[in-house]
Design a protein around this motif. Structure first.
Motif, PDB file in Angstrom:
ATOM      1  N   GLU A 159       0.835  -1.210   0.000  1.00 54.04           N
ATOM      2  CA  GLU A 159       0.000   0.000   0.000  1.00 54.04           C
ATOM      3  C   GLU A 159       0.869   1.260   0.000  1.00 54.04           C
ATOM      4  O   GLU A 159       0.729   2.106  -0.906  1.00 54.04           O
ATOM      5  CB  GLU A 159      -0.977  -0.020   1.175  1.00 54.04           C
ATOM      6  N   PRO A 160       1.775   1.453   0.986  1.00 50.13           N
ATOM      7  CA  PRO A 160       2.626   2.654   0.888  1.00 50.13           C
ATOM      8  C   PRO A 160       3.540   2.637  -0.332  1.00 50.13           C
ATOM      9  O   PRO A 160       3.858   3.704  -0.874  1.00 50.13           O
ATOM     10  CB  PRO A 160       3.424   2.625   2.202  1.00 50.13           C
ATOM     11  N   LEU A 161       3.951   1.459  -0.786  1.00 54.01           N
ATOM     12  CA  LEU A 161       4.769   1.403  -2.000  1.00 54.01           C
ATOM     13  C   LEU A 161       3.961   1.863  -3.204  1.00 54.01           C
ATOM     14  O   LEU A 161       4.484   2.573  -4.078  1.00 54.01           O
ATOM     15  CB  LEU A 161       5.320  -0.008  -2.221  1.00 54.01           C
ATOM     16  N   ALA A 162       2.690   1.486  -3.279  1.00 53.09           N
ATOM     17  CA  ALA A 162       1.846   1.936  -4.385  1.00 53.09           C
ATOM     18  C   ALA A 162       1.676   3.450  -4.355  1.00 53.09           C
ATOM     19  O   ALA A 162       1.622   4.104  -5.411  1.00 53.09           O
ATOM     20  CB  ALA A 162       0.483   1.245  -4.337  1.00 53.09           C
ATOM     21  N   VAL A 163       1.588   4.027  -3.147  1.00 54.70           N
ATOM     22  CA  VAL A 163       1.545   5.492  -3.023  1.00 54.70           C
ATOM     23  C   VAL A 163       2.817   6.085  -3.624  1.00 54.70           C
ATOM     24  O   VAL A 163       2.775   7.054  -4.398  1.00 54.70           O
ATOM     25  CB  VAL A 163       1.400   5.915  -1.551  1.00 54.70           C
ATOM     26  N   ALA A 164       3.981   5.507  -3.267  1.00 54.04           N
ATOM     27  CA  ALA A 164       5.260   6.010  -3.767  1.00 54.04           C
ATOM     28  C   ALA A 164       5.370   5.837  -5.280  1.00 54.04           C
ATOM     29  O   ALA A 164       5.908   6.706  -5.973  1.00 54.04           O
ATOM     30  CB  ALA A 164       6.406   5.291  -3.066  1.00 54.04           C
ATOM     31  N   VAL A 165       4.861   4.725  -5.789  1.00 55.87           N
ATOM     32  CA  VAL A 165       4.858   4.511  -7.241  1.00 55.87           C
ATOM     33  C   VAL A 165       4.044   5.606  -7.924  1.00 55.87           C
ATOM     34  O   VAL A 165       4.470   6.191  -8.933  1.00 55.87           O
ATOM     35  CB  VAL A 165       4.294   3.113  -7.585  1.00 55.87           C
ATOM     36  N   HIS A 166       2.871   5.905  -7.373  1.00 56.54           N
ATOM     37  CA  HIS A 166       2.012   6.923  -7.985  1.00 56.54           C
ATOM     38  C   HIS A 166       2.678   8.297  -7.941  1.00 56.54           C
ATOM     39  O   HIS A 166       2.675   9.032  -8.948  1.00 56.54           O
ATOM     40  CB  HIS A 166       0.660   6.972  -7.274  1.00 56.54           C
ATOM     41  N   VAL A 167       3.255   8.654  -6.795  1.00 55.44           N
ATOM     42  CA  VAL A 167       3.942   9.939  -6.663  1.00 55.44           C
ATOM     43  C   VAL A 167       5.059  10.047  -7.702  1.00 55.44           C
ATOM     44  O   VAL A 167       5.201  11.056  -8.402  1.00 55.44           O
ATOM     45  CB  VAL A 167       4.529  10.103  -5.248  1.00 55.44           C
ATOM     46  N   THR A 168       5.871   9.000  -7.800  1.00 52.18           N
ATOM     47  CA  THR A 168       7.022   9.021  -8.700  1.00 52.18           C
ATOM     48  C   THR A 168       6.590   9.050 -10.155  1.00 52.18           C
ATOM     49  O   THR A 168       7.217   9.705 -10.995  1.00 52.18           O
ATOM     50  CB  THR A 168       7.935   7.814  -8.414  1.00 52.18           C
ATOM     51  N   ARG A 169       5.521   8.347 -10.467  1.00 53.89           N
ATOM     52  CA  ARG A 169       4.989   8.401 -11.830  1.00 53.89           C
ATOM     53  C   ARG A 169       4.434   9.790 -12.137  1.00 53.89           C
ATOM     54  O   ARG A 169       4.554  10.274 -13.275  1.00 53.89           O
ATOM     55  CB  ARG A 169       3.903   7.340 -12.025  1.00 53.89           C
ATOM     56  N   GLN A 170       3.845  10.445 -11.139  1.00 53.35           N
ATOM     57  CA  GLN A 170       3.370  11.817 -11.335  1.00 53.35           C
ATOM     58  C   GLN A 170       4.535  12.741 -11.684  1.00 53.35           C
ATOM     59  O   GLN A 170       4.374  13.714 -12.432  1.00 53.35           O
ATOM     60  CB  GLN A 170       2.653  12.322 -10.084  1.00 53.35           C
ATOM     61  N   GLY A 171       5.714  12.434 -11.142  1.00 53.00           N
ATOM     62  CA  GLY A 171       6.899  13.235 -11.438  1.00 53.00           C
ATOM     63  C   GLY A 171       7.564  12.874 -12.744  1.00 53.00           C
ATOM     64  O   GLY A 171       8.544  13.522 -13.145  1.00 53.00           O
ATOM     65  N   ARG A 172       7.065  11.834 -13.401  1.00 49.59           N
ATOM     66  CA  ARG A 172       7.634  11.363 -14.673  1.00 49.59           C
ATOM     67  C   ARG A 172       9.143  11.121 -14.555  1.00 49.59           C
ATOM     68  O   ARG A 172       9.920  11.461 -15.451  1.00 49.59           O
ATOM     69  CB  ARG A 172       7.342  12.349 -15.799  1.00 49.59           C
ATOM     70  N   VAL A 173       9.561  10.560 -13.428  1.00 47.89           N
ATOM     71  CA  VAL A 173      10.973  10.277 -13.200  1.00 47.89           C
ATOM     72  C   VAL A 173      11.458   9.243 -14.210  1.00 47.89           C
ATOM     73  O   VAL A 173      10.802   8.219 -14.454  1.00 47.89           O
ATOM     74  CB  VAL A 173      11.200   9.763 -11.771  1.00 47.89           C
ATOM     75  N   GLY A 174      12.627   9.510 -14.809  1.00 47.31           N
ATOM     76  CA  GLY A 174      13.165   8.600 -15.814  1.00 47.31           C
ATOM     77  C   GLY A 174      14.666   8.475 -15.693  1.00 47.31           C
ATOM     78  O   GLY A 174      15.300   9.087 -14.820  1.00 47.31           O
ATOM     79  N   PRO A 175      15.273   7.683 -16.568  1.00 44.02           N
ATOM     80  CA  PRO A 175      16.716   7.437 -16.522  1.00 44.02           C
ATOM     81  C   PRO A 175      17.532   8.734 -16.546  1.00 44.02           C
ATOM     82  O   PRO A 175      17.270   9.633 -17.349  1.00 44.02           O
ATOM     83  CB  PRO A 175      16.964   6.605 -17.780  1.00 44.02           C
TER      84      PRO A 175
END
Length: 360
Positions: A159-175
């Motif tokens: 659950e908290p990992l999914a929150v972190a995944v969503h946050v990071t995807r919102q930031g469009r973090v990439g290589p």
């Protein structure tokens, strides 16, 4: 035999009755009402900051406790029964629970953003009961089967990992991105780990607690920064950039703290055209460095819970060994010690505390 004895502890639940007033109640066992639902024997539940906040204050924003409510929403468990239309799960399967049920019919749901559902029924958000009970019922597609090598303790951290995944995807973090994460609590630490998994070359954790920074340094951050007290946010931002060689600034800033000072520093530490994501929730209204955000033409985004694909990706990251959630667990207590777990978290003890489920 007295029939009252035969139903004792059929569905023991940890109930918040009011501010700092809890009880253990034997609630009715939830039955499967929809053919697509499954019943789960909850095995582990993590203590979240929202559980602590409801226990302390009885409300979060407009969500106000008006009647007794079962706490908990970070859970894993074992399937005990399934509805007639369920095809992907069976009794005995070990699953992580996604604890919010959207209506699936409103405009946000139909538009693919069910986390913004207008009628979301989210566990442990008044008046919806949470998962700190022996049994819980969810739709089949909101239970994620765990691979054999992933434990139920790890399942509760999805659950908290999914929150972190969503946050990071919102930031469009990439290589190759340079990322700064404010707040080294569970979600902030997991954002660091997800950013690394997404290919970020630099991940700086920022916090005011040296012990958490030390943990972050050994966990997923490539560097850490403890803000200086009594100086302007722009000064802290400049020091951070210089200390970690960020040049023009970070590509992405994630705030997982909700602290106003972190918001200000984060806006100032970004390069022109960078992306700022607000994941942490603090006061309802704060001051904001709008001039810096405008003149640097920043992409400022919010992040709320998790959406389509986030849980699936979270399970995959753990299964593939790209994110280690077990290292965040600093304590596990029995079900009858649930309130002590909440007070420990409120007191800042450890990173993540788990509560064992009610045994048969």
């Amino acid at each position: 035999m007295d029939k009252t004895l035969t139903i004792l502890h059929q569905n023991l639940s940890f109930v918040l009755e009011g501010v700092k007033k809890v009880s253990y109640q034997d609630r009715p066992i939830p039955s499967i009402q929809d053919p697509h639902d499954v019943q789960v024997h909850v095995k582990f539940t993590g203590v979240c900051g929202s559980d602590v906040h409801y226990w302390q204050h009885g409300s979060i924003g407009s969500f106000i406790l008006t009647s007794p409510m079962v706490l908990g929403h970070e859970s894993s468990g074992t399937i005990t029964s399934v509805g007639s239309a369920v095809t992907t799960l069976k009794p005995g399967d070990r699953v992580a629970l996604e604890p919010g049920i959207p209506c699936r019919r409103c405009e946000p749901c139909r538009g693919g953003k069910y986390n913004l559902c207008l009628h979301m029924a989210f566990a442990a958000t008044p008046p919806i009961d949470g998962t700190l009970a022996k049994y819980y019922v969810l739709p089949e597609d909101f239970c994620y089967k765990l691979p054999d090598h992933v434990g139920l303790e790890e399942g509760a951290l999805m659950e908290p990992l999914a929150v972190a995944v969503h946050v990071t995807r919102q930031g469009r973090v990439g290589p190759g991105d340079k990322v700064v994460v404010f707040g080294a609590g569970p979600v902030g630490l997991l954002c660091c780990a997800v950013a690394r998994a997404f290919g970020a070359s630099v991940v700086i954790a920022v916090d005011i607690q040296p012990a958490r920074l030390e943990f972050a340094r050994g966990y997923a951050a490539t560097g850490v920064y403890e803000p200086a007290k009594g100086v302007e946010a722009s000064v802290n931002a400049e020091r951070l950039r210089e200390m970690h060689g960020l040049g023009r600034g970070a590509d992405v800033v994630i705030d997982a703290s909700g602290a106003e000072a972190s918001v200000h520093t984060g806006i100032h530490v970004l390069r022109t055209g960078g992306t700022y994501v607000q994941g942490g929730m603090g006061r309802d209204v704060i001051s904001f460095p709008i001039m810096a955000a405008c003149t640097k033409e920043l992409d400022v985004r919010g992040s709320f819970r998790y959406g389509s694909g986030d849980y699936k990706l979270a399970v995959g990251l753990v299964a593939e060994g790209r994110v280690d959630v077990k290292r965040l667990v600093t304590g596990t207590v029995g079900f009858r010690e649930a309130e002590r777990a909440i007070t420990d978290v409120q007191g800042g003890k450890g990173i993540k505390t788990l509560i064992r489920g009610v045994e048969d």
